[in-house]
Design a protein around this motif. Structure first.
Motif, PDB file in Angstrom:
ATOM      1  N   HIS A  44      49.832  37.379  33.415  1.00 43.48           N
ATOM      2  CA  HIS A  44      50.130  35.951  33.345  1.00 43.48           C
ATOM      3  C   HIS A  44      49.042  35.145  34.043  1.00 43.48           C
ATOM      4  N   CYS A  45      48.596  35.623  35.185  1.00 35.51           N
ATOM      5  CA  CYS A  45      47.505  34.973  35.926  1.00 35.51           C
ATOM      6  C   CYS A  45      46.235  34.943  35.073  1.00 35.51           C
ATOM      7  N   GLU A  46      45.923  36.076  34.469  1.00 34.66           N
ATOM      8  CA  GLU A  46      44.738  36.170  33.612  1.00 34.66           C
ATOM      9  C   GLU A  46      44.813  35.145  32.483  1.00 34.66           C
ATOM     10  N   GLY A  47      45.992  35.028  31.875  1.00 37.72           N
ATOM     11  CA  GLY A  47      46.179  34.094  30.779  1.00 37.72           C
ATOM     12  C   GLY A  47      46.024  32.651  31.206  1.00 37.72           C
ATOM     13  N   ALA A  48      46.565  32.309  32.380  1.00 35.52           N
ATOM     14  CA  ALA A  48      46.478  30.937  32.873  1.00 35.52           C
ATOM     15  C   ALA A  48      45.028  30.541  33.137  1.00 35.52           C
ATOM     16  N   VAL A  49      44.275  31.426  33.785  1.00 33.38           N
ATOM     17  CA  VAL A  49      42.869  31.158  34.080  1.00 33.38           C
ATOM     18  C   VAL A  49      42.071  31.070  32.779  1.00 33.38           C
ATOM     19  N   SER A  50      42.295  32.009  31.876  1.00 35.94           N
ATOM     20  CA  SER A  50      41.582  32.019  30.597  1.00 35.94           C
ATOM     21  C   SER A  50      41.845  30.752  29.799  1.00 35.94           C
ATOM     22  N   GLU A  51      43.079  30.319  29.769  1.00 35.41           N
ATOM     23  CA  GLU A  51      43.446  29.115  29.008  1.00 35.41           C
ATOM     24  C   GLU A  51      42.729  27.876  29.540  1.00 35.41           C
ATOM     25  N   GLU A  52      42.707  27.705  30.845  1.00 33.62           N
ATOM     26  CA  GLU A  52      42.063  26.528  31.427  1.00 33.62           C
ATOM     27  C   GLU A  52      40.552  26.539  31.216  1.00 33.62           C
ATOM     28  N   ILE A  53      39.916  27.692  31.423  1.00 38.35           N
ATOM     29  CA  ILE A  53      38.461  27.767  31.245  1.00 38.35           C
ATOM     30  C   ILE A  53      38.101  27.639  29.768  1.00 38.35           C
ATOM     31  N   SER A  54      38.917  28.181  28.889  1.00 35.60           N
ATOM     32  CA  SER A  54      38.653  28.093  27.447  1.00 35.60           C
ATOM     33  C   SER A  54      38.623  26.653  26.953  1.00 35.60           C
ATOM     34  N   ALA A  55      39.299  25.765  27.649  1.00 32.08           N
ATOM     35  CA  ALA A  55      39.354  24.361  27.248  1.00 32.08           C
ATOM     36  C   ALA A  55      38.057  23.609  27.565  1.00 32.08           C
ATOM     37  N   SER A  60      33.047  29.864  24.445  1.00 33.93           N
ATOM     38  CA  SER A  60      33.418  30.614  23.245  1.00 33.93           C
ATOM     39  C   SER A  60      34.336  31.791  23.548  1.00 33.93           C
ATOM     40  N   SER A  61      34.294  32.333  24.770  1.00 32.85           N
ATOM     41  CA  SER A  61      35.228  33.404  25.130  1.00 32.85           C
ATOM     42  C   SER A  61      35.381  33.487  26.646  1.00 32.85           C
ATOM     43  N   VAL A  62      36.560  33.966  27.045  1.00 31.22           N
ATOM     44  CA  VAL A  62      36.872  34.155  28.464  1.00 31.22           C
ATOM     45  C   VAL A  62      37.635  35.459  28.589  1.00 31.22           C
ATOM     46  N   LYS A  63      37.251  36.281  29.556  1.00 26.04           N
ATOM     47  CA  LYS A  63      37.986  37.512  29.842  1.00 26.04           C
ATOM     48  C   LYS A  63      38.238  37.561  31.343  1.00 26.04           C
ATOM     49  N   ALA A  64      39.495  37.361  31.730  1.00 24.84           N
ATOM     50  CA  ALA A  64      39.884  37.420  33.132  1.00 24.84           C
ATOM     51  C   ALA A  64      40.483  38.780  33.428  1.00 24.84           C
ATOM     52  N   GLU A  65      40.130  39.360  34.576  1.00 25.71           N
ATOM     53  CA  GLU A  65      40.641  40.662  34.979  1.00 25.71           C
ATOM     54  C   GLU A  65      41.236  40.554  36.378  1.00 25.71           C
ATOM     55  N   VAL A  84      34.057  24.543  36.089  1.00 25.27           N
ATOM     56  CA  VAL A  84      34.763  25.826  36.068  1.00 25.27           C
ATOM     57  C   VAL A  84      35.703  25.901  37.264  1.00 25.27           C
ATOM     58  N   ARG A  85      35.231  25.458  38.423  1.00 24.94           N
ATOM     59  CA  ARG A  85      36.059  25.461  39.638  1.00 24.94           C
ATOM     60  C   ARG A  85      37.316  24.606  39.430  1.00 24.94           C
ATOM     61  N   ALA A  86      37.143  23.435  38.819  1.00 25.11           N
ATOM     62  CA  ALA A  86      38.282  22.542  38.574  1.00 25.11           C
ATOM     63  C   ALA A  86      39.281  23.179  37.603  1.00 25.11           C
ATOM     64  N   ALA A  87      38.775  23.870  36.581  1.00 23.20           N
ATOM     65  CA  ALA A  87      39.652  24.537  35.613  1.00 23.20           C
ATOM     66  C   ALA A  87      40.447  25.651  36.288  1.00 23.20           C
ATOM     67  N   VAL A  88      39.783  26.447  37.114  1.00 21.96           N
ATOM     68  CA  VAL A  88      40.457  27.530  37.830  1.00 21.96           C
ATOM     69  C   VAL A  88      41.492  26.952  38.799  1.00 21.96           C
ATOM     70  N   GLU A  90      43.073  24.125  38.461  1.00 25.23           N
ATOM     71  CA  GLU A  90      44.177  23.621  37.629  1.00 25.23           C
ATOM     72  C   GLU A  90      45.142  24.750  37.263  1.00 25.23           C
ATOM     73  N   ALA A  91      44.602  25.949  37.082  1.00 21.72           N
ATOM     74  CA  ALA A  91      45.431  27.114  36.766  1.00 21.72           C
ATOM     75  C   ALA A  91      46.181  27.627  37.999  1.00 21.72           C
ATOM     76  N   GLY A  92      45.773  27.170  39.189  1.00 19.39           N
ATOM     77  CA  GLY A  92      46.455  27.582  40.415  1.00 19.39           C
ATOM     78  C   GLY A  92      45.760  28.674  41.204  1.00 19.39           C
ATOM     79  N   TYR A  93      44.465  28.876  40.942  1.00 16.49           N
ATOM     80  CA  TYR A  93      43.716  29.945  41.612  1.00 16.49           C
ATOM     81  C   TYR A  93      42.455  29.366  42.221  1.00 16.49           C
ATOM     82  N   GLU A  94      41.665  30.220  42.873  1.00 15.74           N
ATOM     83  CA  GLU A  94      40.463  29.734  43.559  1.00 15.74           C
ATOM     84  C   GLU A  94      39.219  30.445  43.072  1.00 15.74           C
ATOM     85  N   LEU A  95      38.244  29.652  42.628  1.00 20.08           N
ATOM     86  CA  LEU A  95      36.936  30.180  42.272  1.00 20.08           C
ATOM     87  C   LEU A  95      36.142  30.323  43.560  1.00 20.08           C
TER      88      LEU A  95
END
Length: 99
Positions: A44-55, A60-65, A84-88, A90-95
């Motif tokens: 779920h965390c991976e998806g949230a980060v990927s979704e925000e950065i993808s926007a 063109s692609s994001v792979k969070a692990e 990128v920091r702002a997107a991360v 927004e997802a609730g995590y820290e770059l």
């Protein structure tokens, strides 16, 4: 670094396989950057980060692990790290920077 190479290969293969007239091929100057993100613990965390950065424009692609805390981003041009920091954020995590 092996995962970085694999991510680049997967990105190129997914867009360039098939017809050579496919248009927006990732081989035309795509940039792959790996970032370190703290706080991801599951899919779920991976998806949230990927979704925000993808926007972000040009991505063109994001792979969070979650297991490694690494996020591999492929974009048409280098991204502004603050965007990128702002997107991360927004997802609730820290770059924490580039991995």
């Amino acid at each position: 670094m092996t995962s970085d190479t694999q991510a680049q290969t997967q990105t190129s293969g997914s867009c360039c396989s098939g017809s050579a007239s496919s248009g927006g091929c990732a081989d035309t100057g795509a940039v792959t950057t790996v970032y370190a993100v703290t706080g991801m613990t599951c899919g779920h965390c991976e998806g949230a980060v990927s979704e925000e950065i993808s926007a972000l424009p040009g991505v063109s692609s994001v792979k969070a692990e979650a297991a490694t805390g690494k996020v591999t981003v492929t974009s048409a041009a280098p991204l502004d790290e603050e965007a990128v920091r702002a997107a991360v954020d927004e997802a609730g995590y820290e770059l924490t920077g580039r991995a």
